[in-house]
Write an enzyme that holds these catalytic residues in place. Sequence first.
Site, mmCIF file in Angstrom:
data_model
loop_
_atom_site.group_PDB
_atom_site.id
_atom_site.type_symbol
_atom_site.label_atom_id
_atom_site.label_comp_id
_atom_site.label_asym_id
_atom_site.label_seq_id
_atom_site.Cartn_x
_atom_site.Cartn_y
_atom_site.Cartn_z
ATOM 1 N N ASP A 246 8.606 -2.970 -7.252
ATOM 2 C CA ASP A 246 9.034 -2.918 -5.857
ATOM 3 C C ASP A 246 9.146 -1.447 -5.470
ATOM 4 O O ASP A 246 9.473 -0.598 -6.290
ATOM 5 C CB ASP A 246 10.379 -3.633 -5.658
ATOM 6 C CG ASP A 246 10.610 -4.002 -4.208
ATOM 7 O OD1 ASP A 246 10.497 -5.189 -3.860
ATOM 8 O OD2 ASP A 246 10.893 -3.087 -3.394
ATOM 9 N N ASN A 273 4.672 1.698 -5.452
ATOM 10 C CA ASN A 273 3.949 1.033 -4.382
ATOM 11 C C ASN A 273 2.952 0.068 -5.037
ATOM 12 O O ASN A 273 2.148 0.480 -5.873
ATOM 13 C CB ASN A 273 3.214 2.095 -3.558
ATOM 14 C CG ASN A 273 2.496 1.496 -2.376
ATOM 15 O OD1 ASN A 273 1.958 0.383 -2.444
ATOM 16 N ND2 ASN A 273 2.491 2.236 -1.286
ATOM 17 N N ASP A 294 4.192 -11.487 -3.539
ATOM 18 C CA ASP A 294 5.065 -11.985 -2.466
ATOM 19 C C ASP A 294 5.413 -10.830 -1.528
ATOM 20 O O ASP A 294 6.560 -10.382 -1.465
ATOM 21 C CB ASP A 294 6.339 -12.614 -3.070
ATOM 22 C CG ASP A 294 7.226 -13.226 -1.996
ATOM 23 O OD1 ASP A 294 6.719 -13.540 -0.901
ATOM 24 O OD2 ASP A 294 8.438 -13.374 -2.244
ATOM 25 N N CYS A 334 3.987 -14.419 4.380
ATOM 26 C CA CYS A 334 5.069 -14.954 5.215
ATOM 27 C C CYS A 334 4.859 -14.567 6.676
ATOM 28 O O CYS A 334 5.793 -14.557 7.461
ATOM 29 C CB CYS A 334 6.431 -14.513 4.704
ATOM 30 S SG CYS A 334 6.628 -12.746 4.575
#
Length: 391
Positions: A246, A273, A294, A334
């Site tokens: 992350d 990254n 995700d 998303c």
Amino acid sequence: MVTRSEPTVIINARGEDRIRAGHPWIYQADVVSVHAEGGDTVAVRGPRGRTIGRGLFSDRSQIALRLLTHGEGPAGLDLWRDRMRSAIAFRRSLGINANACRLVHGEADLLPSFVVDEYGRHLVVQALSQGTGRLLPDLVSILVDELHPDGILARHDQRVRQLEGLDQSVDVLHGTIPDEVTIREGEIEFGVDLRRGQKTGLFLDQRENRAAARAYAQGRLLDCFSYHGSFALQLAPVCEGVEAVDVSDEAVTRLAQNALRNGLTNVEARVANVFDELRRLERAGEQFDMVVLDPPAFAKSKDAVDKAYAGYKEINLRALKLLRTGGILVTCTCSYHVSEAAFGEIVFDASTDAHASVTVLEKRMQARDHPVLLGVPETYYLKCFILRRVA
Ligand code: SAH
């Protein structure tokens, strides 16, 4: 009956058609005249004076009306209470193996622009329009009556509130909210900061996708965009080793703390990254048995879709290259601007560029406590495909 004093908004025929097609929103452009103030619950009437129903009026947002009822029936607090009860009862019926879930999911529970998440004995609410902003004290009273929570927090730091001309704030509305609450999902515990965590603290909408992914997990796992480790930690007990990536320092620190809290010693979290990290791993010739992608919503608006496609394709292509034959890719978007069909094409393009043959094991969406309302594409935002690299 529409009384003389009742706030009223008149809409045009196009607006009426939209309502008839099942969508609860009326845009500003389809409003003909307004005899109401922002935040009012209004009677909505068609061009010929027919009462269409009642809804929440906003004088600032592009979404001028959010319909609550069809026809002549009232849209008072009894309606809100009944619908909240029904939304909560539905969640209780799902047998969710966690002490956190979404109790009220706005439009899909016919409670437009109102969201309630439950974190153990605490609730986090979001009033996302002028209408629910106005009703909030009453909605909080209903929640207190129904659930007797230890505390209710308003997470009103959401960008959409600005579109409504509402302030940005995070406030305790009832009881107390500790700095950290302990949340269990399956057999894993997480420390959650309800005031500052992303969304309302955790990504509750991925709960069922994490459980689904676990059925295929083994060997070496790479969890990209890992945040506090929901995928990484849920899958770690069935994997040899987990690497989590992350870009946020703080997210990685919390992930490491969560791993420790659960006694998981096979999880390594790095700050990087993902775009760079995937290339670095590929150059180093690394191979994985499972990769989870995700990412945050790359397409936050319609205009950003082209650039977002390039981003999604890039990470899917790189992830496929890192998979061993037989390896599993869990890939998500998303952005509701990226449809399921479009996401399928992106992933297919990525697979051809990666010279990978891929089978589709599961096409999934957001967890059932975040229902999708048919006819309202905005409520179908999360797509999650589980794929297998067969060659
Ligand atoms: N998988 C998580 C949720 C991920 S949210 C869960 O189930 O809980 C998206 C995460 O991506 C955020 O933590 C954010 O810090 C991170 N992020 C955003 N852009 C990134 C990038 N380019 N590289 C790595 N991480 C990124």
